[in-house]
Write a protein that holds these residues in place. Structure first.
Motif, PDB file in Angstrom:
ATOM      1  N   ALA A 182       5.683  -3.965   8.378  1.00 53.03           N
ATOM      2  CA  ALA A 182       4.786  -2.798   8.352  1.00 53.03           C
ATOM      3  C   ALA A 182       4.676  -2.217   6.934  1.00 53.03           C
ATOM      4  N   VAL A 183       5.760  -2.335   6.156  1.00 55.82           N
ATOM      5  CA  VAL A 183       5.716  -1.851   4.760  1.00 55.82           C
ATOM      6  C   VAL A 183       4.686  -2.667   3.983  1.00 55.82           C
ATOM      7  N   ASN A 184       4.787  -3.996   4.148  1.00 60.52           N
ATOM      8  CA  ASN A 184       3.819  -4.869   3.461  1.00 60.52           C
ATOM      9  C   ASN A 184       2.399  -4.573   3.932  1.00 60.52           C
ATOM     10  N   ASP A 185       2.263  -4.396   5.242  1.00 64.80           N
ATOM     11  CA  ASP A 185       0.917  -4.146   5.805  1.00 64.80           C
ATOM     12  C   ASP A 185       0.341  -2.840   5.276  1.00 64.80           C
ATOM     13  N   ASN A 186       1.183  -1.804   5.178  1.00 65.33           N
ATOM     14  CA  ASN A 186       0.685  -0.476   4.788  1.00 65.33           C
ATOM     15  C   ASN A 186       0.594  -0.268   3.281  1.00 65.33           C
ATOM     16  N   PHE A 187       1.509  -0.901   2.533  1.00 60.03           N
ATOM     17  CA  PHE A 187       1.575  -0.600   1.090  1.00 60.03           C
ATOM     18  C   PHE A 187       1.324  -1.833   0.220  1.00 60.03           C
ATOM     19  N   GLY A 188       1.036  -2.953   0.873  1.00 59.03           N
ATOM     20  CA  GLY A 188       0.813  -4.195   0.119  1.00 59.03           C
ATOM     21  C   GLY A 188       2.132  -4.863  -0.253  1.00 59.03           C
ATOM     22  N   HIS A 189       2.022  -6.131  -0.638  1.00 55.27           N
ATOM     23  CA  HIS A 189       3.207  -6.913  -0.994  1.00 55.27           C
ATOM     24  C   HIS A 189       3.937  -6.291  -2.200  1.00 55.27           C
ATOM     25  N   ASP A 190       3.136  -5.712  -3.121  1.00 56.73           N
ATOM     26  CA  ASP A 190       3.726  -5.050  -4.300  1.00 56.73           C
ATOM     27  C   ASP A 190       4.643  -3.913  -3.889  1.00 56.73           C
ATOM     28  N   GLY A 191       4.150  -3.127  -2.932  1.00 57.12           N
ATOM     29  CA  GLY A 191       4.937  -2.002  -2.416  1.00 57.12           C
ATOM     30  C   GLY A 191       6.220  -2.512  -1.779  1.00 57.12           C
ATOM     31  N   GLY A 192       6.100  -3.615  -1.008  1.00 60.04           N
ATOM     32  CA  GLY A 192       7.275  -4.216  -0.363  1.00 60.04           C
ATOM     33  C   GLY A 192       8.289  -4.681  -1.402  1.00 60.04           C
ATOM     34  N   ASP A 193       7.768  -5.345  -2.461  1.00 61.99           N
ATOM     35  CA  ASP A 193       8.663  -5.838  -3.524  1.00 61.99           C
ATOM     36  C   ASP A 193       9.390  -4.671  -4.194  1.00 61.99           C
ATOM     37  N   LYS A 194       8.612  -3.614  -4.478  1.00 62.61           N
ATOM     38  CA  LYS A 194       9.200  -2.455  -5.159  1.00 62.61           C
ATOM     39  C   LYS A 194      10.317  -1.849  -4.311  1.00 62.61           C
ATOM     40  N   LEU A 195      10.090  -1.831  -2.995  1.00 61.47           N
ATOM     41  CA  LEU A 195      11.095  -1.275  -2.096  1.00 61.47           C
ATOM     42  C   LEU A 195      12.361  -2.147  -2.093  1.00 61.47           C
ATOM     43  N   LEU A 196      12.164  -3.469  -2.066  1.00 64.44           N
ATOM     44  CA  LEU A 196      13.328  -4.376  -2.068  1.00 64.44           C
ATOM     45  C   LEU A 196      14.177  -4.164  -3.326  1.00 64.44           C
ATOM     46  N   ILE A 197      13.500  -3.956  -4.471  1.00 64.37           N
ATOM     47  CA  ILE A 197      14.230  -3.735  -5.730  1.00 64.37           C
ATOM     48  C   ILE A 197      14.995  -2.404  -5.666  1.00 64.37           C
TER      49      ILE A 197
END
Ligand SMILES: Nc1nc2c(ncn2[C@@H]2O[C@H](COP(=O)(O)OP(=O)(O)OP(=O)(O)O)[C@@H](O)[C@H]2O)c(=O)[nH]1
Length: 312
Positions: A195-210
């Motif tokens: 849902a993070v990727n869906d809502n914020f894009g893959h970039d947002g997901g990557d930033k969260l993982l970091i």
């Protein structure tokens, strides 16, 4: 009687020494003649300032001084150990050493050198003497470090990768068999990450993982090992730890994750994490028994509502 005269192609001892000195001085690598007390009798070569920046500040101060006044204490010990070993073994000794160059006037970063040290028959005031050649191996060292990094670390988060984790847990398992030193595993999986990727894009997901990698690291000790196990799955090895303490650490990670709030495109992203905990037991025959139990506990945490810590 006919005396032996020098032919035009022969050199006398003085001329020969002159040629040798010229030859050594032309070499880019510095060569030192040092006695067993650390006294620098002679310095030759080392004219490549860009690769021997450590020589630059005291180019003319080496000869006639003791290494103890030239080197930081940890390097002085390394040098003296190497010189003593060379003399005691009466054979070539090689040693790698790093010289810090912060604030170096040439603006060059830390450099790595290999010292190749040969015992000499000569003595100075009855003290044995060695020949020390310092070869700059910085490029090779940096390449080695880069390869090690690539082999052990995850490219996105900079945490260790699954392969490295497997090597370390295998060793922990062997240590457990020998010394009965307990260890625990935490298996972490971010909730609803899709849902993070869906809502914020893959970039947002990557930033969260970091960002979460830092949150996890801040919640564990230096001796614990955090690794990215898969996409949004992480694993932690807690050496010398039993279940009770592992549950406390897992709970700390769970709460810190919930409180983590990152901004992406001016929108805030928050998530929760589910965690499975397990401890090595006497019945385990492989480290995989422990990770399997952590995985089962993680499944229980997921299926019983997420944002939970469960144990198996
Ligand atoms: N941005 C980003 N996404 C990743 C990466 N690796 C895996 N993912 C995504 O992580 C998501 C994982 O989704 P699921 O396995 O369905 O799990 P989930 O949505 O977290 O749901 P639960 O685990 O059941 O709570 C997928 O959408 C993957 O594409 C990555 O390196 N970066």
């Amino acid at each position: 009687m006919k005396s032996k005269t020098k032919s035009s192609s022969e050199l006398d001892a003085n001329e020969f020494e002159e040629v040798l000195t010229l030859f050594f001085n032309a070499l880019p690598d510095p060569i030192f003649v040092i006695d067993q007390t650390g006294f620098v009798i002679k310095q030759l070569g080392g004219n490549a300032n860009e690769i021997y920046p450590f020589l630059y500040p005291f180019k003319d101060k080496l000869e006639g001084n003791n290494l103890s006044t030239l080197l930081p204490s940890h390097l002085f010990s390394t040098f003296m150990d190497t010189i003593n070993k060379t003399i005691n073994d009466d054979s070539l000794t090689c040693v790698d050493f790093e010289i810090a160059n912060e604030g170096n006037i040439l603006g060059i970063k830390n450099q790595w050198y290999q010292g190749r040290v040969f015992p000499l028959k000569q003595r100075r005031d009855d003290v044995r003497v060695v020949l020390w050649i310092a070869i700059n191996i910085t490029e090779q060292k940096l390449l080695e470090l880069e390869l090690k990094n690539l082999a052990e670390k995850d490219g996105l988060t900079g945490s260790y990768n699954r392969r490295y984790f497997t090597e370390v847990i295998q060793r922990s398992f062997l240590l457990y068999l020998r010394d009965k030193l307990p260890f625990c595993i935490l298996m972490l999986d971010i909730d609803f990450f899709k849902a993070v990727n869906d809502n914020f894009g893959h970039d947002g997901g990557d930033k969260l993982l970091i960002a979460l990698t830092d949150v996890f690291k801040d919640s564990i000790r230096d001796i614990d090992l955090l690794a990215r196990y898969g996409g949004e799955e992480f694993i932690v090895l807690l050496p010398n730890t039993t279940t009770q303490k592992a549950m406390v650490v897992a709970e700390r990670i769970r709460v810190a994750t919930q409180q983590c709030n990152i901004l992406h495109d001016e929108k805030s992203i928050t998530v929760t994490v589910s965690i499975g905990v397990s401890e090595i037991t006497v019945n385990d025959t492989s480290f995989e028994n422990v990770t399997k139990r952590a995985d089962i506990a993680l499944y229980t945490a997921k299926t019983s509502g997420r944002n939970k810590v469960c144990i198996e």
